[in-house]
Enzyme design. Structure first.
Site, short mmCIF file in Angstrom:
data_model
loop_
_atom_site.label_atom_id
_atom_site.label_comp_id
_atom_site.label_asym_id
_atom_site.label_seq_id
_atom_site.Cartn_x
_atom_site.Cartn_y
_atom_site.Cartn_z
N CYS A 81 26.63 65.77 76.26
CA CYS A 81 27.58 65.01 75.19
C CYS A 81 29.07 65.11 75.97
O CYS A 81 29.72 65.82 75.58
CB CYS A 81 27.76 65.96 74.21
N ASP A 112 11.85 43.64 76.64
CA ASP A 112 12.42 44.92 76.62
C ASP A 112 11.99 46.00 77.81
O ASP A 112 11.15 46.64 77.56
CB ASP A 112 11.98 45.91 75.22
N CYS A 121 18.30 49.07 78.07
CA CYS A 121 19.03 50.30 78.13
C CYS A 121 19.91 50.51 79.34
O CYS A 121 20.47 51.39 79.83
CB CYS A 121 17.94 51.19 78.30
#
Length: 414
Positions: free
Chosen positions: A70, A346, A372
């Site tokens: 994070c 995708d 992505c």
């Protein structure tokens, strides 16, 4: 000790201070902040915040600052989401692509249904589970994770006992790929030493199975090989319920998946036939089949088999024809795509330059690219635009909360 002003956040999530001697990178900082520390190889590793940004907020993870997962948890939501949108704009600009970029779709914390937990033996001999530290191979033990589904977090003590069974060989570095499904936790373990003795001993397998049963796992598999299954792990894709293959791919956050799927379905409405390329087990296929007949293709035979089996679980869908096919080596050609008025693709992070060239030569009037990786999406977008398509709009999706990762959906029209 040197003092710097952070000018911007780079593509990997580090703050960057521009200096006469080149950029200085500083983790866990924000634009406009004054920071101080010692520079080594262009990095300010332990930056002291002298003057914080007004956009700095209190992090919520007990592992913040050490865990590498994070990197941007200290940034207020609005500028953080705007930064992700800007990363998409920059990637497109490098390929001279301009389009409308919608606001970044946010996802709530505590919603990630798929995580990869690394297992190691601690100095005290016990098994520990965690994420890799920032820019290191060292493990940070997970005690809580604000991004993960709480049901996964609650299972960590039981998963730690499971991991212990796979640490018998000193060269093993197991990773537990944990997925929350409609029928409970599905765990696929990779990274277990196989060169000596062909993998875990019979005793280790027995202990792993016992730990899986005690944890009430739906399934435990080793690199895709099922060791024990109490219940078939299942996932809902649109109107269908699909049996997830062991080790199979799944979007990490249901809300992010919904955002991408809904935009793809809206874009292809009115088409009489749709192609879904790199379809996996049917994430987009089944929702698309509520609009029009679908031809679907993916390299994973297990995924295609699961998709075919899922066809019988839903009513009211149009016909689906699915094929296991390596779209890098054998992309679908314009002949294969004949009659498809819309195409959804995708691909993995590497993009799909070979398949994109075939899409460009086909007759479809609408193409939806899901990605992505904004860089490879931009490269593939350039191919379609040069073939006469217009990139109508792009929607960034913040599937991996507080990371530098950004996903997107782009709609092209001929």
């Amino acid at each position: 000790m040197e003092t710097f002003r952070i000018d911007r956040i780079g593509g990997q999530g580090d703050g960057i201070a521009e200096t006469p001697n080149g950029p200085v990178f500083a983790s866990l900082t924000l634009p406009g902040e004054t920071v101080r520390g010692r520079v080594s190889d262009g990095r300010l590793e332990t930056a002291e915040i002298v003057a914080p940004s007004a956009d700095r907020i209190a992090p919520v993870s007990p592992q913040y600052g050490d865990c590498g997962g994070c990197a941007l948890q200290h940034w207020a939501a609005e500028p953080y989401l705007d930064w992700k949108r800007e990363q998409v704009r920059l990637a497109l600009a490098r390929e001279r692509v301009e389009t409308e970029i919608e606001p970044t779709v946010a996802v709530p914390s505590g919603t990630r249904r798929r995580v990869a937990l690394h297992a190691r033996r601690g100095e005290d001999g016990r098994a520990i589970l965690g994420f890799k530290a920032r820019r290191s191979w060292r493990l940070v033990e997970v005690v809580a994770c604000p991004v993960a589904d709480p049901r996964i977090v609650q299972a960590i003590p039981a998963l730690r006992r499971l991991a212990d069974a796979f640490l018998e060989h000193p060269k093993s570095a197991p990773t537990l790929h944990v997925t929350w499904t409609l029928t409970g936790l599905d765990v696929d373990v990779t990274g277990v030493e196989r060169r000596s003795g062909g993998g875990p001993s019979g005793d280790a397998r027995s202990r792993a199975v016992a730990a899986a049963q005690a944890a009430d796992l739906a399934r435990l598999s080793l690199a895709g090989e099922t060791l024990v299954m109490a219940r078939q792990p299942k996932i809902a894709f649109g109107p269908a319920t699909v049996a997830l293959p062991a080790g199979g791919f799944l979007q990490a956050v249901p809300q992010a998946e919904d955002a991408m799927v809904s935009r793809a379905v809206a874009a292809v409405k009115g088409a009489r036939k749709v192609a879904d390329l790199f379809c996996g087990a049917g994430t987009f296929t089944f929702p698309l089949a509520t609009v029009a007949p679908v031809i679907a293709a993916d390299a994973s035979k297990a995924g295609i088999d699961a998709l075919k089996a899922g066809i019988n679980t839903a009513k009211g869908m149009k016909a689906i024809a699915a094929e296991a096919r390596d779209l890098f080596r054998r992309p679908l050609t314009p002949f294969d795509l004949k009659g498809c008025e819309a195409i959804v693709f995708d691909p993995p992070r590497a993009g799909a330059v070979e398949q994109t060239a075939q899409i460009a030569a086909a007759k479809a009037g609408v193409v939806v690219g899901v990605s992505c990786n904004p860089q490879t999406f931009a490269r593939d977008a350039r191919v379609l635009i040069d073939a006469g398509f217009r990139l109508e709009r792009v929607t960034p999706v913040d599937q991996f909360l507080w990371s530098a990762h950004v996903e997107l959906v782009g709609v092209f029209r001929r």
